[in-house]
Motif scaffolding. Structure first.
Motif, PDB file in Angstrom:
ATOM      1  N   SER A 147      12.167  -2.193   3.126  1.00 48.85           N
ATOM      2  CA  SER A 147      10.743  -2.525   3.032  1.00 48.85           C
ATOM      3  C   SER A 147      10.514  -4.032   3.022  1.00 48.85           C
ATOM      4  CB  SER A 147      10.131  -1.897   1.789  1.00 48.85           C
ATOM      5  OG  SER A 147      10.163  -0.496   1.891  1.00 48.85           O
ATOM      6  N   ILE A 173       7.425   3.254  -6.687  1.00 49.00           N
ATOM      7  CA  ILE A 173       6.501   3.012  -5.577  1.00 49.00           C
ATOM      8  C   ILE A 173       6.072   1.552  -5.557  1.00 49.00           C
ATOM      9  CG2 ILE A 173       4.165   3.523  -4.721  1.00 49.00           C
ATOM     10  CD1 ILE A 173       4.649   6.428  -5.809  1.00 49.00           C
ATOM     11  N   THR A 174       5.748   1.002  -6.723  1.00 53.98           N
ATOM     12  CA  THR A 174       5.278  -0.374  -6.813  1.00 53.98           C
ATOM     13  C   THR A 174       6.393  -1.374  -6.521  1.00 53.98           C
ATOM     14  OG1 THR A 174       3.536   0.261  -8.336  1.00 53.98           O
ATOM     15  CG2 THR A 174       4.179  -2.056  -8.342  1.00 53.98           C
ATOM     16  N   THR A 193       3.907  -1.139  -0.785  1.00 51.40           N
ATOM     17  CA  THR A 193       3.184  -0.062  -1.465  1.00 51.40           C
ATOM     18  C   THR A 193       2.956  -0.431  -2.918  1.00 51.40           C
ATOM     19  OG1 THR A 193       5.252   1.098  -1.965  1.00 51.40           O
ATOM     20  CG2 THR A 193       4.041   1.817  -0.004  1.00 51.40           C
ATOM     21  N   SER A 236       1.372   1.564  -6.494  1.00 49.98           N
ATOM     22  CA  SER A 236       0.715   2.711  -7.128  1.00 49.98           C
ATOM     23  C   SER A 236      -0.433   2.157  -7.965  1.00 49.98           C
ATOM     24  CB  SER A 236       1.695   3.501  -7.986  1.00 49.98           C
ATOM     25  OG  SER A 236       2.285   2.686  -8.957  1.00 49.98           O
ATOM     26  N   VAL A 238      -1.875   5.647  -3.995  1.00 52.90           N
ATOM     27  CA  VAL A 238      -0.999   4.568  -3.538  1.00 52.90           C
ATOM     28  C   VAL A 238      -1.731   3.757  -2.471  1.00 52.90           C
ATOM     29  CG1 VAL A 238       1.175   4.061  -2.343  1.00 52.90           C
ATOM     30  CG2 VAL A 238       1.065   5.951  -3.984  1.00 52.90           C
ATOM     31  N   HIS A 239      -1.625   2.436  -2.595  1.00 51.64           N
ATOM     32  CA  HIS A 239      -2.140   1.580  -1.529  1.00 51.64           C
ATOM     33  C   HIS A 239      -0.949   1.129  -0.695  1.00 51.64           C
ATOM     34  CE1 HIS A 239      -3.466  -2.081   0.539  1.00 51.64           C
ATOM     35  NE2 HIS A 239      -4.617  -1.424   0.622  1.00 51.64           N
ATOM     36  N   ALA A 240      -1.057   1.360   0.619  1.00 49.74           N
ATOM     37  CA  ALA A 240      -0.001   0.965   1.548  1.00 49.74           C
ATOM     38  C   ALA A 240      -0.505  -0.185   2.405  1.00 49.74           C
ATOM     39  CB  ALA A 240       0.400   2.139   2.423  1.00 49.74           C
ATOM     40  N   CYS A 277      -0.020   1.563   7.156  1.00 55.27           N
ATOM     41  CA  CYS A 277       0.231   3.007   7.191  1.00 55.27           C
ATOM     42  C   CYS A 277      -0.653   3.635   8.253  1.00 55.27           C
ATOM     43  CB  CYS A 277      -0.060   3.615   5.820  1.00 55.27           C
ATOM     44  SG  CYS A 277       0.121   5.398   5.777  1.00 55.27           S
ATOM     45  N   LEU A 289       3.315   9.466   4.883  1.00 51.84           N
ATOM     46  CA  LEU A 289       3.762   8.597   3.790  1.00 51.84           C
ATOM     47  C   LEU A 289       3.818   9.373   2.480  1.00 51.84           C
ATOM     48  CD1 LEU A 289       4.634   5.849   2.700  1.00 51.84           C
ATOM     49  CD2 LEU A 289       2.203   5.313   2.375  1.00 51.84           C
TER      50      LEU A 289
END
Length: 163
Positions: free
Chosen positions: A76, A115-116, A121, A123, A135-137, A140, A146
């Motif tokens: 990532s 996730i964070t 990404t 959370s 979740v903010h991506a 995406c 996702l």
């Protein structure tokens, strides 16, 4: 049972002691004593805030999950760096609701943290009533894919590890 209160969160105690020793970069006797004291005292002092301890049912799978998370963080980082450094990149940010099968608060917090920690990404909301994490991506194009990936890579192993 006084002994149970002293080690109410054995994994946290072990983690605190290990992190202390890693930060000190020493296995000298004074550092071992401080690590043991931190591992015993901090969970006891914070017992009212910690809630029930998570019980590891599959330590081998937990170790595998650690490597999966580290790999995902590495990959990532490269993807986000390429996205940020490419002049023509057009990221597609998205809000992705991820339904939760997990019910233990500690396991849900761990999943939100994973996730964070993964670049790209975050959370943002853990909705306990709806049993989902929002979740903010950063980029995406398929929110459903996702969400499925997060469930498969993180939630499924956490369900097995913590039962």
């Amino acid at each position: 049972m006084p002994g149970k209160k002293w080690l109410s969160h054995p994994l946290l105690s072990l983690l605190l002691a290990a992190v202390w020793l890693l930060l000190q970069q020493s296995l000298a006797l004074p550092q071992l004593i401080v690590a043991a004291l931190l591992g015993l005292l901090l969970p006891r002092l914070l017992q009212g805030f910690l809630g029930p301890a998570l019980r590891l049912r599959k330590p081998g799978l937990a170790l595998r999950l650690v490597f999966i998370v580290l790999w995902d963080i590495l990959v990532s980082n490269l993807v986000v760096a390429r996205l940020v450094l490419s002049p023509g990149a057009r990221p597609q940010p998205a809000w992705v609701p991820v339904p939760l099968a997990l019910r233990q608060p500690g396991a849900i917090s761990l999943m939100a943290s994973i996730i964070t920690m993964t670049p790209g990404t975050v959370s943002c909301v853990v909705d306990e009533e709806a049993h989902e994490i929002l979740v903010h991506a950063l980029d995406c194009d398929d929110p459903l894919a996702l969400a499925a990936q997060i469930k498969a890579r993180y939630e499924r192993p956490l369900l097995e590890i913590f039962g």
